[in-house]
Design an enzyme around this catalytic site. Sequence first.
Site, PDB file in Angstrom:
ATOM      1  CE  LYS A   1       2.215 -17.450  -2.181  1.00 40.91           C
ATOM      2  NZ  LYS A   1       1.844 -19.307  -2.375  1.00 40.91           N
TER       3      LYS A   1
ATOM      4  CG  ASP B   1      -0.904 -20.707  -0.805  1.00 45.79           C
ATOM      5  OD1 ASP B   1      -0.440 -20.084   0.521  1.00 45.79           O
ATOM      6  OD2 ASP B   1      -0.347 -20.529  -1.451  1.00 45.79           O
TER       7      ASP B   1
ATOM      8  CG  ASP C   1      -7.762  -4.739   1.570  1.00 46.75           C
ATOM      9  OD1 ASP C   1      -8.713  -4.494   2.503  1.00 46.75           O
ATOM     10  OD2 ASP C   1      -7.799  -5.024  -0.010  1.00 46.75           O
TER      11      ASP C   1
ATOM     12  CG  ASP D   1     -13.013  -7.574   1.982  1.00 50.95           C
ATOM     13  OD1 ASP D   1     -13.044  -7.112   3.150  1.00 50.95           O
ATOM     14  OD2 ASP D   1     -14.008  -7.273   1.320  1.00 50.95           O
TER      15      ASP D   1
ATOM     16  CE1 TYR E   1      -3.418  -3.076   0.737  1.00 57.63           C
ATOM     17  CE2 TYR E   1      -4.519  -0.668   0.918  1.00 57.63           C
ATOM     18  CZ  TYR E   1      -4.366  -2.365   0.355  1.00 57.63           C
ATOM     19  OH  TYR E   1      -5.598  -3.210   0.955  1.00 57.63           O
TER      20      TYR E   1
HETATM   21  C1  IPM Z   1     -10.132  -1.440   3.854  1.00 53.08           C
HETATM   22  C2  IPM Z   1     -10.681  -1.173   2.574  1.00 53.08           C
HETATM   23  C3  IPM Z   1      -8.922   0.063   2.445  1.00 53.08           C
HETATM   24  C4  IPM Z   1      -8.121  -0.482   1.868  1.00 53.08           C
HETATM   25  C5  IPM Z   1      -9.811   1.083   0.822  1.00 53.08           C
HETATM   26  C6  IPM Z   1     -10.610   1.723   1.124  1.00 53.08           C
HETATM   27  C7  IPM Z   1      -8.396   1.327   0.594  1.00 53.08           C
HETATM   28  O1  IPM Z   1     -10.970  -1.944   1.924  1.00 53.08           O
HETATM   29  O2  IPM Z   1     -10.424  -0.607   4.818  1.00 53.08           O
HETATM   30  O3  IPM Z   1     -10.269  -2.632   4.581  1.00 53.08           O
HETATM   31  O4  IPM Z   1      -7.605  -1.738   1.696  1.00 53.08           O
HETATM   32  O5  IPM Z   1      -7.625  -0.943   3.449  1.00 53.08           O
HETATM   33 MG    MG Z   2     -10.127  -4.360   2.240  1.00 51.69          MG
END
Ligand code: IPM
Ligand code: MG
Length: 376
Positions: free
Chosen positions: A208, A240, A264, A268, A151
């Site tokens: 990784k 993975d 990240d 999710d 990032y």
């Molecule tokens: C999160 C989001 C952010 C990230 C995006 C919106 C930049 O996906 O907070 O997980 O990737 O960190």
């Molecule tokens: Mg995210």
Amino acid sequence: MASKMYAICTLPGDGIGPEIMAEGKKVLAAIGARHDVEFRCQDQLIGGAAIDATTARGQKPTALPEATLQAAQAADAVLLSAVGGPKWTNTEAGAARPEQGLLAIRKGLGLYLNLRPVRMYDALRAASPLKPELLEGVDLLIVRELTGGLYFGKHEREWGVEGAGVGGTRGEHACDTMDYSEYEVERVVRWAFEAAARRRGRLCSVDKANVLETSRMWREVAHRIGEEFPTVEACDMYVDNASMQLVANPGQFDVIVTENTFGDILSDEASMLTGSLGMLASASLGSGTALYEPSHGSAPDIAGKGIANPLAQILSVELMLRYSFQMDEAANELAAAVQRTLDEGWRTVDIADDSTPADHVLGTAAMGDKVVEFLG
Ligand code: IPM
Ligand code: MG
């Protein structure tokens, strides 16, 4: 007058942001009244909303105006909702993008540590795409490094570099750099070990290392720090495999510590264990003011409809009470109120299913009201 005052920098941002922020503030006010604390909230601009406002003022478009960063630095805590939307999707080099606001405030406040607790609610088991038996005992904490790695490495794009493109010398060349110092790894891994020692004593460091040099260093650091925590049972896992294990056997995890991008993606994925991304809150801690935000995005498709799930925002307030104000009793009350809301069958549309009676499917504000009602 309340006996204590905390200044909260509130950043509603874009999409459903303002709608769920209203619920976060509602809950803060109710908690404050019960605990003799005034939470003084002040809205600032971030994301697409900030790009639009700076553009309208004839200034250079920016997703994080200086005034916002200053207000955040001066506040006792920051509560953020979400940024982004199709209006600002622009891949042109140099264009202002809402997400830059989020990354810049993380960097500006030195928030290197991102905590994403994944908690199961019995009442929501049916909302998860996983079989209920797989969800037994799931309670995990993802510790994501937040100000390093891919990032924040160099991002470059060039034209006409030799050898670029498929079989030719002309074409575009893009490069993102994954960069870590030992120190950056050490501080998050140590925090994760400390958390594991306070929890169920298990830590999984995700990397990784079979491919990436940053991961090999990450793993060495994790092993070295692990020696300081003999009571924590630590393991390494390739990302993975971790991604697969999260859906195959999520109950095995207690604390997961990992690099920015991996965290990240995995967070999710892990949110779906709970049935909806709308349930996952996060805390970002570091050297400056701490920031609390839902893990989900701005959901532009449902913005303005009053149907967004405010629970991740409300649970972000719970994390704020715990980590910034040491108000554990208030945090427990809030967690219990959310639990009761769900136990009594109240749902927003994202976590409702065929068995939810129509009169139990609530809009954003009504869901916030339920949580407040169950606080005491
Ligand atoms: C999160 C989001 C952010 C990230 C995006 C919106 C930049 O996906 O907070 O997980 O990737 O960190
Ligand atoms: Mg995210």
